[in-house]
Structures are given as C-alpha cells and as structure tokens.
Motif scaffolding. Sequence first.
Motif, PDB file in Angstrom:
ATOM      1  N   CYS A   1      44.195  40.154  30.251  1.00 21.13           N
ATOM      2  CA  CYS A   1      43.214  41.190  31.244  1.00 21.13           C
ATOM      3  C   CYS A   1      43.239  42.378  30.563  1.00 21.13           C
ATOM      4  O   CYS A   1      44.516  43.119  30.665  1.00 21.13           O
TER       5      CYS A   1
ATOM      6  N   THR B   1      42.735  45.414  31.716  1.00 17.59           N
ATOM      7  CA  THR B   1      43.226  45.620  32.946  1.00 17.59           C
ATOM      8  C   THR B   1      44.619  45.693  33.331  1.00 17.59           C
ATOM      9  O   THR B   1      45.531  46.370  33.408  1.00 17.59           O
TER      10      THR B   1
ATOM     11  N   HIS C   1      45.651  38.712  37.005  1.00 18.48           N
ATOM     12  CA  HIS C   1      45.021  38.821  38.224  1.00 18.48           C
ATOM     13  C   HIS C   1      43.884  37.377  37.744  1.00 18.48           C
ATOM     14  O   HIS C   1      42.431  38.141  37.895  1.00 18.48           O
ATOM     15  N   GLU C   2      44.393  36.220  36.460  1.00 16.34           N
ATOM     16  CA  GLU C   2      43.556  35.144  36.226  1.00 16.34           C
ATOM     17  C   GLU C   2      44.564  33.871  36.138  1.00 16.34           C
ATOM     18  O   GLU C   2      44.659  33.437  35.367  1.00 16.34           O
TER      19      GLU C   2
ATOM     20  N   CYS D   1      38.021  36.558  35.965  1.00 18.32           N
ATOM     21  CA  CYS D   1      37.563  37.622  35.629  1.00 18.32           C
ATOM     22  C   CYS D   1      36.737  37.934  34.992  1.00 18.32           C
ATOM     23  O   CYS D   1      36.107  38.296  35.666  1.00 18.32           O
TER      24      CYS D   1
HETATM   25 ZN   LIG Z   1      41.087  41.586  34.676  1.00 18.34          ZN
END
Ligand SMILES: [Zn+2]
Length: 341
Positions: free
Chosen positions: A42, A44, A64-65, A151
């Motif tokens: 991502c 981020t 975070h995915e 996400c």
């Molecule tokens: Zn993300």
Amino acid sequence: MRAWAVTSPGPIDERPLEFIDKPTPTPAADELLVRVLACGVCRTDLHVSEGDLPVHREHVTPGHEVVGEVVDRGADVRDIEIGARVGVAWLRRTDGTCVYCRRGDENLCPASHYTGWDADGGYAEYTTVPAAFAYPLPDDLDTVAAAPLLCAGIIGYRALKRASRPDDSALGFVIPERLGLYGFGGSAHLCAQVAIALGARVHVLTRGEQARELALSLGAASAGDAYDEPPEPLDAAITFAPVGELVPVALRALDRGGVLSIAGIHLSDIPALNYERELFYEKEIRSVTANTRADGREFLALAAQHGVQPTTHTYPLSAAQDALIHLKAGRFDGAAVLVPG
Ligand SMILES: [Zn+2]
Ligand SMILES: [Zn+2]
C-alpha cells in the motif's frame, strides 16, 4: 524468520529497508500468530518507509493488507481456530472505552494502533494480530486477490457509505442511484465494483485514458476527464484524488440534496466555495477517516458475494523493496502483492 525492517527511513530509491533474520514473534494472550500467505503493498507502506509518517516503532516491519493462516494463538483466544484463514488490516487496536469507541465510531479513537506502523506487519514470513481485529475471510475470496481488499477496498467502501443515506435495510444505507467517482486508482476501482453490483449508475471522472477504459470495462455508465461535467446530475460523489480543486467541481455536479464524500487522508487546499452554486439546496460535504471493523466485515462479505476483483501483480517477499520502488515510479496498474519466496 525472514522479515523486512525499515532501518533508516528515507527516499525509497536509497533502499531504506533491510531484509533481516529475526525470531518468529510470540502471540500475546489475546493475539493470533499468522503465517503470511499474501501481503498487499500500500502507498502508506511507502510513507512509513520514506519517513513521511513519523517513526512509531524502530525498525518496524511494514505491511497491513495481510492474508494469512492462523498457526498459533494466545491463551485467551477462543473464537478463531488454528488453520483458519484471516485478514490483517491497518486498524490493529483501539481502547474500546473512549467516547468514540463507545458510540460505535472506533475509526475516530485517539488511542488507536496500526499494523505495520505501531506494530510489525506483513512484510515477513509471520506476523501477529489481536484476534478481535482479525477478519475471518469468506472461502470464495482468492488469497492474493483478497490482500488489496483489506485496505484500499475497505476504505473505498467506507467512502461509499459516507456518500450514502442511512436507512434500515440489511445494508444500512441506500446506494445512490447516480454516483460520481473523481479519480480512479486502487480504492476507487474496488468501490466502483461494489456500487455497480448494488445498482448504482457510476460516472467516473479522471485523468488518464487507461483508467477511463478500465472504468468502462468494469461497467461504469460513463468515463470522462476529471473536470468534465457528468452526463447527468449526481445524487452522490466521492473524490479519491487528493486534489482540493476537485471539491467545488464535484459539488457543482451534485443534484439538490447531493452528498460529496472525500476519501483519503491528504487533500490539497479547497478553493473558496460559492454558497449558491456549490452548497445551497442542502448539498453536504463529508470527510472519511479510516474505518471500523464493521465496515471491514460488511465489505469483505459484499466483495465475496459480488466477485469484486482487484488487478494484482505478485512479487516474492524477498523483492518487497523493489515492489515499493515500482509503486513510487508508477510502474504497474492495480496493486502489488507479496507472496512467500
Ligand atoms: Zn493501506
Ligand atoms: Zn477509543
């Protein structure tokens, strides 16, 4: 285990991450230990790696995915079995006690923690997650395809909800009949698929011929340039592009009583608005901040039911840094997903 760590945050071309050996983490009493089967890349993660987001944990492992298999669990975990396939997303923990959490707005919790920022994430062979924040995944979601849903997909869905009027249906909101999407990247192309499946007529307004072609191939009713007027007035619009100048443009495209929802954390300054043209007749502007677990569960169920399909490009875990470099350089459409290797 092998894991990536952000050892010296800085420009991604200078390779701020290191691929290291470290002990496999031990889950806390309320946590799961998860073997990572896929982890989406991502934007981020790029912000964490480059230091745009302040360091919350030294040498953090981003990601975070995460789609993973539960291989161990803490003593207090009852409801998720070893062997289950779960999703791990950005929202990792909230306090559950503040005024926002108590009224169901945990996305606004000031004490929230995030995966791959406050705690180590999925650019690794194993990661941990509080069981209460893990998403059991419907069987008909493919492992690699599910990663970007965790996400980009969930945030796009939250933006769609914020653009809609609540009602007492099972869904909890009325899908807008005429919906405009400004910008058409990772989040928007997933949001469009859900909105179309639920019966919206979707008009995509974006720069880039390729994005417009993708929009039409996914069933959008029209696709034009970001500053074009849509072919009909809109009941709702969502801006995905981080461009403040689009706000008055989108407001003018709304019909009476229309709602504009602004997705994304960053937005350049919004120019002065003209009350009569852009806000009168009860038009509304709403921002979108992160998501609740309920948003995540609802979206994953809808995605499985309607076959929401992200465009993905896989990289072996060992090439995570290249995936981030390629993301920054815009070398691929859709989402990069790390797989073991
Ligand atoms: Zn993300
Ligand atoms: Zn809270």
